[in-house]
Scaffold this motif. Sequence first.
Motif, PDB file in Angstrom:
ATOM      1  N   MET A 150       9.053  -4.884   6.831  1.00 12.70           N
ATOM      2  CA  MET A 150       9.771  -3.613   6.936  1.00 12.70           C
ATOM      3  C   MET A 150      10.832  -3.638   8.030  1.00 12.70           C
ATOM      4  O   MET A 150      11.667  -2.729   8.099  1.00 12.70           O
ATOM      5  N   ALA A 151      10.791  -4.647   8.867  1.00 12.53           N
ATOM      6  CA  ALA A 151      11.820  -4.833   9.909  1.00 12.53           C
ATOM      7  C   ALA A 151      11.983  -3.554  10.728  1.00 12.53           C
ATOM      8  O   ALA A 151      11.024  -3.062  11.307  1.00 12.53           O
ATOM      9  N   ALA A 152      13.176  -2.987  10.741  1.00 13.19           N
ATOM     10  CA  ALA A 152      13.448  -1.829  11.595  1.00 13.19           C
ATOM     11  C   ALA A 152      12.689  -0.590  11.163  1.00 13.19           C
ATOM     12  O   ALA A 152      12.594   0.375  11.925  1.00 13.19           O
ATOM     13  N   ALA A 153      12.143  -0.587   9.947  1.00 15.43           N
ATOM     14  CA  ALA A 153      11.386   0.562   9.472  1.00 15.43           C
ATOM     15  C   ALA A 153       9.881   0.373   9.659  1.00 15.43           C
ATOM     16  O   ALA A 153       9.090   1.149   9.126  1.00 15.43           O
ATOM     17  N   ARG A 154       9.485  -0.631  10.425  1.00 15.27           N
ATOM     18  CA  ARG A 154       8.055  -0.850  10.656  1.00 15.27           C
ATOM     19  C   ARG A 154       7.456   0.367  11.349  1.00 15.27           C
ATOM     20  O   ARG A 154       8.007   0.898  12.315  1.00 15.27           O
ATOM     21  N   PRO A 155       6.304   0.849  10.877  1.00 15.66           N
ATOM     22  CA  PRO A 155       5.702   2.040  11.497  1.00 15.66           C
ATOM     23  C   PRO A 155       5.291   1.786  12.943  1.00 15.66           C
ATOM     24  O   PRO A 155       4.951   0.662  13.336  1.00 15.66           O
ATOM     25  N   ASP A 156       5.307   2.854  13.717  1.00 19.95           N
ATOM     26  CA  ASP A 156       4.825   2.783  15.103  1.00 19.95           C
ATOM     27  C   ASP A 156       3.298   2.740  15.148  1.00 19.95           C
ATOM     28  O   ASP A 156       2.721   2.270  16.131  1.00 19.95           O
ATOM     29  N   ALA A 157       2.662   3.261  14.111  1.00 20.70           N
ATOM     30  CA  ALA A 157       1.202   3.269  14.068  1.00 20.70           C
ATOM     31  C   ALA A 157       0.747   3.258  12.613  1.00 20.70           C
ATOM     32  O   ALA A 157       1.455   3.755  11.727  1.00 20.70           O
ATOM     33  N   VAL A 158      -0.416   2.667  12.396  1.00 22.19           N
ATOM     34  CA  VAL A 158      -1.045   2.659  11.075  1.00 22.19           C
ATOM     35  C   VAL A 158      -2.422   3.283  11.222  1.00 22.19           C
ATOM     36  O   VAL A 158      -3.250   2.796  11.999  1.00 22.19           O
ATOM     37  N   LEU A 159      -2.652   4.381  10.504  1.00 19.03           N
ATOM     38  CA  LEU A 159      -3.932   5.069  10.559  1.00 19.03           C
ATOM     39  C   LEU A 159      -4.598   4.996   9.194  1.00 19.03           C
ATOM     40  O   LEU A 159      -3.933   5.081   8.156  1.00 19.03           O
ATOM     41  N   PHE A 160      -5.903   4.842   9.188  1.00 14.97           N
ATOM     42  CA  PHE A 160      -6.674   4.873   7.953  1.00 14.97           C
ATOM     43  C   PHE A 160      -7.321   6.253   7.820  1.00 14.97           C
ATOM     44  O   PHE A 160      -7.864   6.799   8.790  1.00 14.97           O
ATOM     45  N   GLY A 161      -7.260   6.803   6.638  1.00 12.07           N
ATOM     46  CA  GLY A 161      -7.861   8.106   6.400  1.00 12.07           C
ATOM     47  C   GLY A 161      -7.437   8.629   5.043  1.00 12.07           C
ATOM     48  O   GLY A 161      -6.650   8.010   4.327  1.00 12.07           O
ATOM     49  N   GLU A 162      -7.949   9.788   4.677  1.00 14.05           N
ATOM     50  CA  GLU A 162      -7.641  10.400   3.383  1.00 14.05           C
ATOM     51  C   GLU A 162      -6.272  11.062   3.429  1.00 14.05           C
ATOM     52  O   GLU A 162      -5.953  11.795   4.365  1.00 14.05           O
ATOM     53  N   VAL A 163      -5.446  10.785   2.421  1.00 17.75           N
ATOM     54  CA  VAL A 163      -4.126  11.398   2.322  1.00 17.75           C
ATOM     55  C   VAL A 163      -4.280  12.791   1.711  1.00 17.75           C
ATOM     56  O   VAL A 163      -4.789  12.921   0.597  1.00 17.75           O
ATOM     57  N   ALA A 209       2.179   5.310   9.325  1.00 19.74           N
ATOM     58  CA  ALA A 209       1.644   5.034   7.996  1.00 19.74           C
ATOM     59  C   ALA A 209       0.220   5.558   7.927  1.00 19.74           C
ATOM     60  O   ALA A 209      -0.625   5.179   8.750  1.00 19.74           O
ATOM     61  N   LEU A 210      -0.038   6.456   6.984  1.00 20.80           N
ATOM     62  CA  LEU A 210      -1.399   6.937   6.725  1.00 20.80           C
ATOM     63  C   LEU A 210      -1.872   6.264   5.441  1.00 20.80           C
ATOM     64  O   LEU A 210      -1.318   6.497   4.361  1.00 20.80           O
ATOM     65  N   VAL A 211      -2.872   5.415   5.570  1.00 19.81           N
ATOM     66  CA  VAL A 211      -3.353   4.586   4.461  1.00 19.81           C
ATOM     67  C   VAL A 211      -4.756   5.030   4.082  1.00 19.81           C
ATOM     68  O   VAL A 211      -5.649   5.096   4.938  1.00 19.81           O
ATOM     69  N   GLN A 212      -4.954   5.313   2.812  1.00 19.66           N
ATOM     70  CA  GLN A 212      -6.279   5.696   2.297  1.00 19.66           C
ATOM     71  C   GLN A 212      -6.885   4.500   1.579  1.00 19.66           C
ATOM     72  O   GLN A 212      -6.444   4.130   0.493  1.00 19.66           O
ATOM     73  N   PRO A 213      -7.900   3.861   2.174  1.00 16.61           N
ATOM     74  CA  PRO A 213      -8.511   2.695   1.512  1.00 16.61           C
ATOM     75  C   PRO A 213      -9.256   3.095   0.252  1.00 16.61           C
ATOM     76  O   PRO A 213      -9.795   4.202   0.147  1.00 16.61           O
ATOM     77  N   ALA A 214      -9.273   2.196  -0.723  1.00 14.55           N
ATOM     78  CA  ALA A 214     -10.080   2.417  -1.925  1.00 14.55           C
ATOM     79  C   ALA A 214     -11.558   2.328  -1.560  1.00 14.55           C
ATOM     80  O   ALA A 214     -11.930   1.659  -0.590  1.00 14.55           O
ATOM     81  N   PRO A 215     -12.424   3.004  -2.314  1.00 10.32           N
ATOM     82  CA  PRO A 215     -13.860   2.944  -2.016  1.00 10.32           C
ATOM     83  C   PRO A 215     -14.366   1.510  -1.973  1.00 10.32           C
ATOM     84  O   PRO A 215     -14.035   0.692  -2.821  1.00 10.32           O
ATOM     85  N   GLY A 216     -15.173   1.218  -0.949  1.00  9.68           N
ATOM     86  CA  GLY A 216     -15.766  -0.107  -0.818  1.00  9.68           C
ATOM     87  C   GLY A 216     -14.889  -1.151  -0.147  1.00  9.68           C
ATOM     88  O   GLY A 216     -15.299  -2.301   0.001  1.00  9.68           O
ATOM     89  N   THR A 217     -13.674  -0.763   0.273  1.00 11.27           N
ATOM     90  CA  THR A 217     -12.761  -1.718   0.904  1.00 11.27           C
ATOM     91  C   THR A 217     -13.123  -1.904   2.371  1.00 11.27           C
ATOM     92  O   THR A 217     -13.392  -0.932   3.091  1.00 11.27           O
ATOM     93  N   ASP A 218     -13.118  -3.151   2.833  1.00 13.09           N
ATOM     94  CA  ASP A 218     -13.372  -3.468   4.242  1.00 13.09           C
ATOM     95  C   ASP A 218     -12.114  -3.135   5.043  1.00 13.09           C
ATOM     96  O   ASP A 218     -11.073  -3.769   4.847  1.00 13.09           O
TER      97      ASP A 218
END
Length: 490
Positions: A453-466, A429-438
């Motif tokens: 998400m059960a069996a579809a749970r991501p192996d990793a969650v990364l924060f960054g720009e999509v 999962a590549l997640v782009q936080p909104a400006p100002g989000t902790d």
Amino acid sequence: MLDRLTHALRTDHPDRPAVLRHTRLGTVRPVIRRGELADLADGYAAALHAHGLGPGATVGVAVRPGPRALAVMLAAHRLGLRIAVLDPTAGPDVLAARLTLARPDLVLADAAAQAVAGWAGPLARRADLALPRLTALGPVATLGRRLPGCAPHLRPAGATPPARPDGGPETDAVIVFTSGTTARPRAVVHTRDGLAAGLRTVADLVDPRPGTVVLGGTFFVLVPALAAGAAVVLPARRPAALGRQLARLDPAHTYLTPPQLRAALAAGARFTGRVWTGSAPADAALLRRVKQSGAHQAWSVYALTELFPAAAVEEADKSAHDGDGDLVGAPLPGVRARIATGGELLLTGPGARHRYLGEDPDPWVRTGDRAALTPDGRIVLAGRLKDMVLRRAENIYPGLYEPALHLPGVELAVLVGVPAGDGDERLVALVQPAPGTDPRRLREALRGPLDRMAAARPDAVLFGEVPLAGRSRKPDRAAAAAHCARELAR
């Protein structure tokens, strides 16, 4: 609809502004008045006729959206020509290959397009814009302001343009190039009848009113709004200027892409009336933010190059959907949907493309989207078929789960597959936080949706720009997967 617009521009308050612009100082000025737009269309029709172009000829158009582009479209409609839209985001090799299917008799380009195809090419490529050498495609004429090095002007002629030729409803009107490669390019052909049906659907859905202001710049915005007697404002490119437009003009309808909406919201823009968005995924959280910023309604429109528009849903209904997948709404009047073997969504309707150039007509459009239909006939998308991730012999469709990641504080989120080195894939999962989000609080908030998400749970969650790509600035999944692979390899 185009005939109705041509008549309305001359008979319904021809002295009123048709297209407005917002200056840097905040004043609103007309770009062109309704009667002037009708005269410009007539002038271009006469000039194209003088070039020897008649029914069935093809005109390539590389002109930014606005009055001139619309006037050329009206002129082509009058002469029975077909327009081939040249998209500078396709890349020169792909575009040149596509045009072997529809060699233009004349290419109309503004100075900016000619610069992209010439001296400004290296700079334009930084913005993912590129055109082949236009003179290699056919004779070129300049529309609008001519700069040194540009082709000769196509000047509106003063002669009376010829009467519109008789043509059946299946006469080609527009060619729009879509997915494909240089080896197998694809070109979507819309007939005059199909184009008219799509425009009527937009007019019935949006219902623009005389004397109101509409903010937007595409062909499917300009034609219904102007035909109804509304004035159109072309949206500013810079978010701060766009915010000033919205505050000053109080538009009844606003059409912006999801990236434009996010940028405007980040700049503190306030909305009014009804807001429409499409061309890229628009989750319920984004629509809610638009309404919280003043809009009376916020609509997501599901559309394809092959069928525009196909379905629409307002934020309240989209937010109420508690099942998997992305609810895009009920098919619009005249549109029919069915699910093919394998789960692909098929659509048909009066506004559907007639055919792909070089192929036989087919009433059903293969969307490439995996979907399901609710008992009351609404469409729920489960992602692109080609975006499927195969992990531990299990097929995972990102579109089923990505809506759950769009919590408050999330600007954009995608699920992508990253090669694991053993023939398998890791789901990231590549997640782009909104400006100002902790980031720490956001990671904690995501734990609940990830657990569900059960069996579809991501192996990793990364924060960054999509990464985004293309004319509609959709998430670039290939680039996102490459970015995630580099981050995980560190």
